[in-house]
Design a protein around this motif. Structure first.
Motif, PDB file in Angstrom:
ATOM      1  N   SER A  51      -8.217  -4.886 -12.119  1.00  0.00           N
ATOM      2  CA  SER A  51      -7.593  -5.946 -12.906  1.00  0.00           C
ATOM      3  C   SER A  51      -7.520  -7.224 -12.078  1.00  0.00           C
ATOM      4  O   SER A  51      -7.110  -7.205 -10.908  1.00  0.00           O
ATOM      5  N   TYR A  52      -7.921  -8.327 -12.702  1.00  0.00           N
ATOM      6  CA  TYR A  52      -7.880  -9.646 -12.058  1.00  0.00           C
ATOM      7  C   TYR A  52      -6.428 -10.117 -11.928  1.00  0.00           C
ATOM      8  O   TYR A  52      -5.623  -9.969 -12.845  1.00  0.00           O
ATOM      9  N   ILE A  53      -6.082 -10.693 -10.762  1.00  0.00           N
ATOM     10  CA  ILE A  53      -4.741 -11.226 -10.533  1.00  0.00           C
ATOM     11  C   ILE A  53      -4.760 -12.755 -10.554  1.00  0.00           C
ATOM     12  O   ILE A  53      -4.048 -13.393 -11.327  1.00  0.00           O
ATOM     13  N   LYS A  54      -5.569 -13.329  -9.679  1.00  0.00           N
ATOM     14  CA  LYS A  54      -5.721 -14.780  -9.607  1.00  0.00           C
ATOM     15  C   LYS A  54      -7.023 -15.074  -8.875  1.00  0.00           C
ATOM     16  O   LYS A  54      -7.741 -14.147  -8.472  1.00  0.00           O
ATOM     17  N   ASP A  55      -7.339 -16.367  -8.694  1.00  0.00           N
ATOM     18  CA  ASP A  55      -8.571 -16.732  -8.003  1.00  0.00           C
ATOM     19  C   ASP A  55      -8.690 -15.995  -6.675  1.00  0.00           C
ATOM     20  O   ASP A  55      -7.745 -15.993  -5.875  1.00  0.00           O
ATOM     21  N   TRP A  56      -9.835 -15.379  -6.458  1.00  0.00           N
ATOM     22  CA  TRP A  56     -10.172 -14.686  -5.220  1.00  0.00           C
ATOM     23  C   TRP A  56      -9.411 -13.383  -5.010  1.00  0.00           C
ATOM     24  O   TRP A  56      -9.502 -12.778  -3.942  1.00  0.00           O
ATOM     25  N   SER A  79     -10.376  22.517  -5.753  1.00  0.00           N
ATOM     26  CA  SER A  79      -9.493  22.075  -6.826  1.00  0.00           C
ATOM     27  C   SER A  79      -8.436  21.148  -6.242  1.00  0.00           C
ATOM     28  O   SER A  79      -7.870  21.440  -5.181  1.00  0.00           O
ATOM     29  N   GLY A  80      -8.188  20.023  -6.916  1.00  0.00           N
ATOM     30  CA  GLY A  80      -7.164  19.110  -6.444  1.00  0.00           C
ATOM     31  C   GLY A  80      -7.382  17.709  -6.965  1.00  0.00           C
ATOM     32  O   GLY A  80      -8.152  17.489  -7.900  1.00  0.00           O
ATOM     33  N   ILE A  81      -6.710  16.751  -6.360  1.00  0.00           N
ATOM     34  CA  ILE A  81      -6.840  15.346  -6.770  1.00  0.00           C
ATOM     35  C   ILE A  81      -6.815  14.450  -5.533  1.00  0.00           C
ATOM     36  O   ILE A  81      -6.380  14.861  -4.450  1.00  0.00           O
ATOM     37  N   PHE A  82      -7.270  13.227  -5.709  1.00  0.00           N
ATOM     38  CA  PHE A  82      -7.033  12.199  -4.710  1.00  0.00           C
ATOM     39  C   PHE A  82      -6.801  10.872  -5.421  1.00  0.00           C
ATOM     40  O   PHE A  82      -7.251  10.662  -6.553  1.00  0.00           O
ATOM     41  N   ILE A  83      -6.075   9.997  -4.748  1.00  0.00           N
ATOM     42  CA  ILE A  83      -5.829   8.653  -5.256  1.00  0.00           C
ATOM     43  C   ILE A  83      -6.114   7.668  -4.121  1.00  0.00           C
ATOM     44  O   ILE A  83      -5.928   7.978  -2.942  1.00  0.00           O
ATOM     45  N   LYS A  84      -6.596   6.488  -4.485  1.00  0.00           N
ATOM     46  CA  LYS A  84      -6.867   5.445  -3.498  1.00  0.00           C
ATOM     47  C   LYS A  84      -6.772   4.094  -4.197  1.00  0.00           C
ATOM     48  O   LYS A  84      -7.001   3.996  -5.404  1.00  0.00           O
ATOM     49  N   GLY A  85      -6.417   3.080  -3.448  1.00  0.00           N
ATOM     50  CA  GLY A  85      -6.331   1.765  -4.072  1.00  0.00           C
ATOM     51  C   GLY A  85      -5.841   0.709  -3.121  1.00  0.00           C
ATOM     52  O   GLY A  85      -5.364   1.000  -2.015  1.00  0.00           O
ATOM     53  N   GLY A  86      -5.978  -0.554  -3.571  1.00  0.00           N
ATOM     54  CA  GLY A  86      -5.516  -1.666  -2.776  1.00  0.00           C
ATOM     55  C   GLY A  86      -5.974  -2.989  -3.357  1.00  0.00           C
ATOM     56  O   GLY A  86      -6.707  -3.028  -4.349  1.00  0.00           O
ATOM     57  N   PRO A  87      -5.556  -4.098  -2.748  1.00  0.00           N
ATOM     58  CA  PRO A  87      -5.980  -5.427  -3.211  1.00  0.00           C
ATOM     59  C   PRO A  87      -7.449  -5.669  -2.874  1.00  0.00           C
ATOM     60  O   PRO A  87      -7.968  -5.164  -1.882  1.00  0.00           O
ATOM     61  N   LYS A  88      -8.090  -6.458  -3.695  1.00  0.00           N
ATOM     62  CA  LYS A  88      -9.516  -6.737  -3.541  1.00  0.00           C
ATOM     63  C   LYS A  88      -9.682  -8.244  -3.333  1.00  0.00           C
ATOM     64  O   LYS A  88      -9.492  -9.024  -4.263  1.00  0.00           O
TER      65      LYS A  88
END
Length: 204
Positions: A51-56, A79-88
């Motif tokens: 999802s876009y937040i603001k310029d750049w 069997s299981g899950i993983f999650i990952k994420g962060g600002p771009k």
């Protein structure tokens, strides 16, 4: 797999340079759902959302369902899950016009710091005397990665993205293993890395 990813990226960039540039950002779709194209070959299926937040700047998160895969990677019944994420953080636009506008708000090279967590079980085999036996083991893995990538936007409809990351990681149990979200080194060399190629669709 890395060769296939690079080849697809180069092919995509050739197509994009022939497209007409539209710098009216009000028409840009600012969200995307994604899928890691080769993830089923490594024993999981990985889905993402951006999802876009603001310029750049935008943010991206991914969810992996470990065990949703095909081929030999599923022989250990993981069997299981993983999650990952962060600002771009976007580094530069794909195209630049005389008034310094890019082709799309979500396109271009980027850096993404990301936190990764994996929790899964799988069959682990070893030799006991003259016999080979397996037992069910659980693993927990954490990592912090700095990921570099490039995203292409096709006709304000589709996304193509290739990326690779490196950082620090930890995994419980046996040292130095693939944790589906990334690969880990051992305790004496706690380096973690990941790579991937995603395809997605833009949303309003």
């Amino acid at each position: 797999m890395k060769f296939i990813t690079i080849t697809l990226a180069l092919f995509t960039s050739t197509i994009l340079f022939s497209q007409e540039i539209d710098t009216d950002y009000t028409k840009n779709k600012k969200k995307a759902i994604k899928f890691e194209f080769f993830s089923p070959l490594t024993g999981n299926s990985t889905f993402g959302y951006e999802s876009y937040i603001k310029d750049w700047l935008s943010w991206e998160a991914k969810l992996g369902i470990i065990g949703w895969g095909v081929g030999a990677a599923n022989d250990i019944h993981q069997s299981g899950i993983f999650i990952k994420g962060g600002p771009k953080f976007k580094l530069n636009p794909d195209f630049v016009t005389d008034d310094l506008k890019g082709a799309h708000l979500l396109s271009g090279k980027y850096i993404r710091p990301e936190i990764v967590f994996s929790q899964y079980t799988e069959d682990v085999g070893d030799f006991f005397g003259n016999s080979f036996e397996t037992e069910r083991e659980s693993f927990t893995s954490f990592a912090f990665l700095i990921t570099y990538g490039r995203q292409y936007i096709l006709a304000n409809i589709m996304t193509l993205d290739y990326h690779f990351g490196i950082g620090y990681g930890y995994v419980s149990g046996r040292e130095g293993r693939y944790s589906y979200s990334h690969s880990n080194g051992g305790s004496d060399f706690p380096i973690a890395f990941s790579t991937g190629f995603t395809i997605g669709f833009l949303l309003k």
